[in-house]
Scaffold this motif. Structure first.
Motif, PDB file in Angstrom:
ATOM      1  N   LYS A  75       0.837  -1.205   0.000  1.00 17.66           N
ATOM      2  CA  LYS A  75       0.000   0.000   0.000  1.00 17.66           C
ATOM      3  C   LYS A  75       0.870   1.253   0.000  1.00 17.66           C
ATOM      4  O   LYS A  75       0.593   2.219  -0.733  1.00 17.66           O
ATOM      5  N   TYR A  76       1.917   1.236   0.798  1.00 18.26           N
ATOM      6  CA  TYR A  76       2.820   2.380   0.922  1.00 18.26           C
ATOM      7  C   TYR A  76       3.467   2.709  -0.423  1.00 18.26           C
ATOM      8  O   TYR A  76       3.446   3.854  -0.898  1.00 18.26           O
ATOM      9  N   TYR A 112      -3.289   8.456  -4.495  1.00 16.58           N
ATOM     10  CA  TYR A 112      -4.337   7.886  -3.643  1.00 16.58           C
ATOM     11  C   TYR A 112      -5.555   8.793  -3.677  1.00 16.58           C
ATOM     12  O   TYR A 112      -5.430  10.014  -3.552  1.00 16.58           O
ATOM     13  N   ASP A 113      -6.740   8.225  -3.858  1.00 14.56           N
ATOM     14  CA  ASP A 113      -7.943   9.054  -3.896  1.00 14.56           C
ATOM     15  C   ASP A 113      -9.083   8.451  -3.085  1.00 14.56           C
ATOM     16  O   ASP A 113     -10.242   8.739  -3.323  1.00 14.56           O
ATOM     17  N   ARG A 119      -9.691   8.917   0.148  1.00 18.78           N
ATOM     18  CA  ARG A 119      -9.911   9.610   1.414  1.00 18.78           C
ATOM     19  C   ARG A 119     -10.883  10.769   1.216  1.00 18.78           C
ATOM     20  O   ARG A 119     -10.665  11.630   0.369  1.00 18.78           O
ATOM     21  N   ASP A 145       2.495   1.697  -3.392  1.00 20.26           N
ATOM     22  CA  ASP A 145       1.463   2.009  -4.378  1.00 20.26           C
ATOM     23  C   ASP A 145       1.047   3.479  -4.275  1.00 20.26           C
ATOM     24  O   ASP A 145       0.839   4.160  -5.291  1.00 20.26           O
ATOM     25  N   ILE A 146       0.943   4.007  -3.060  1.00 20.29           N
ATOM     26  CA  ILE A 146       0.569   5.412  -2.865  1.00 20.29           C
ATOM     27  C   ILE A 146       1.650   6.327  -3.436  1.00 20.29           C
ATOM     28  O   ILE A 146       1.352   7.312  -4.127  1.00 20.29           O
TER      29      ILE A 146
END
Length: 334
Positions: free
Chosen positions: A266-267, A275-276, A278, A269-270
């Motif tokens: 995840k880290y 990242y969208d 949130r 990938d962000i």
């Protein structure tokens, strides 16, 4: 001597001489340049929104403080991947019959060069907040604010673009801050400013190259990469130097469960793809993809973030990150 006493002959000769020089020195070279210059094959024309945004850029005098020319000297490498060439400006058209905006190359850098700003800072949320009050994202900025490009509404409409402004910069504003069409068009223009890749993919070297030290070189061996420098260059404008982000606008990395957590996929990938997911923050653009980060650079950034601001995450190696990059890039293609 009679010639010099005849003002009609004298003025006519002077005029014809001036006209001839104008054709020879100005008009013929300009026509030659038009015939022998063309846009790069993969150059993308401006969208209708970007064209309108260019007019807003001109109307607000942005060219007075920002250039759009990467000179062929090493100190300009921070603004683009290569020096600008004539083809970069070949497709620029007149605003209308009476106005020729030329190239907006500018003559002064009170603010940074914008040639490649669409790559360096593609975030629409950041650009809108920066327009509303530059100090909200760059505390030392001397750029004027443009609050007239925004509206305040008690209740935003469905298609309104809401700008999340930290409380310290709202002053006496009560309600929801909305970006006007001018603001959105201007950001569309800024996002369109990207250097076009040369057909062969190779960028010419800058003149007067400085040999980077091991703590400065982004292309150095993994142990020589400076994670703090990479963070400052690519992440600090949103997440801030103290890692605390901006409340309601950009999330903090200090104490972040993603930074200190065990989910490296995840880290990474962000960092690569943004990242969208949130609701409380704006959309993060694909910083790593835009900057063409390698596993070495991502590892350096992660290690810096995990050892700063009280974070205690485990350090990573480029080998680990390389395997994860292969996985997340494959998933991104699906």
């Amino acid at each position: 001597m009679e010639f010099f006493n005849n003002h009609k002959s004298l003025f006519l000769t002077a005029f014809l001489f001036f006209l001839g020089l104008t054709i020879l020195v100005a008009i013929m070279p300009a026509l030659h340049n038009q015939e022998n210059n063309a846009p790069l094959p993969n150059a993308e024309p401006l969208s209708a929104e970007a064209v309108a945004g260019k007019n807003v850029y001109i109307a607000n005098g942005c060219v007075g403080c920002h250039t759009q020319q990467v000179r062929n000297v090493a100190m300009d490498k921070v603004w683009g991947d290569r020096p600008n060439i004539a083809a970069d400006y070949a497709d620029i058209k007149r605003t209308d019959f009476f106005r020729n905006t030329a190239t907006l190359m500018g003559t002064e850098r009170t603010g940074p060069d914008l040639t490649n700003i669409g790559v360096r800072q593609p975030s629409k949320d950041w650009q809108l907040l920066h327009l509303y009050n530059p100090r909200a994202v760059v505390r030392e900025s001397i750029m004027p604010a443009y609050p007239w490009m925004f509206e305040v509404k008690d209740k935003p409409a469905k298609n309104d673009v809401v700008v999340t402004v930290p409380d310290d910069y709202r002053k006496d504003v009560h309600g929801t801050i909305i970006a006007t069409k001018d603001a959105l068009n201007l950001v569309a223009y800024l996002q369109s400013l990207k250097q076009t890749k040369l057909p062969d993919g190779n960028a010419p070297d800058f003149l007067y190259q400085k040999t980077p030290s091991t703590t400065e070189a982004v292309g150095a061996k993994p142990e020589g990469l400076n994670g703090k420098l990479l963070y400052a260059t690519n992440c600090q404008s949103c997440h801030q130097a103290n890692g605390e982000g901006l409340k309601g606008a950009f999330p903090p990395l200090k104490g972040s469960p993603v930074v200190d957590g065990d989910d490296l996929n995840k880290y990474v990938d962000i960092i690569l793809h943004g990242y969208d997911a949130r609701e409380e923050y704006g959309v993060m653009p694909p910083v790593g993809v835009n900057a063409k980060f390698t596993e070495n650079e991502i590892a350096a950034i992660i290690n810096y973030e995990r050892t700063s601001w009280g974070n205690t995450g485990k350090k990573v190696t480029p080998a680990e990150i390389k395997k994860i990059m292969e996985v997340v890039n494959q998933e991104a293609k699906k």
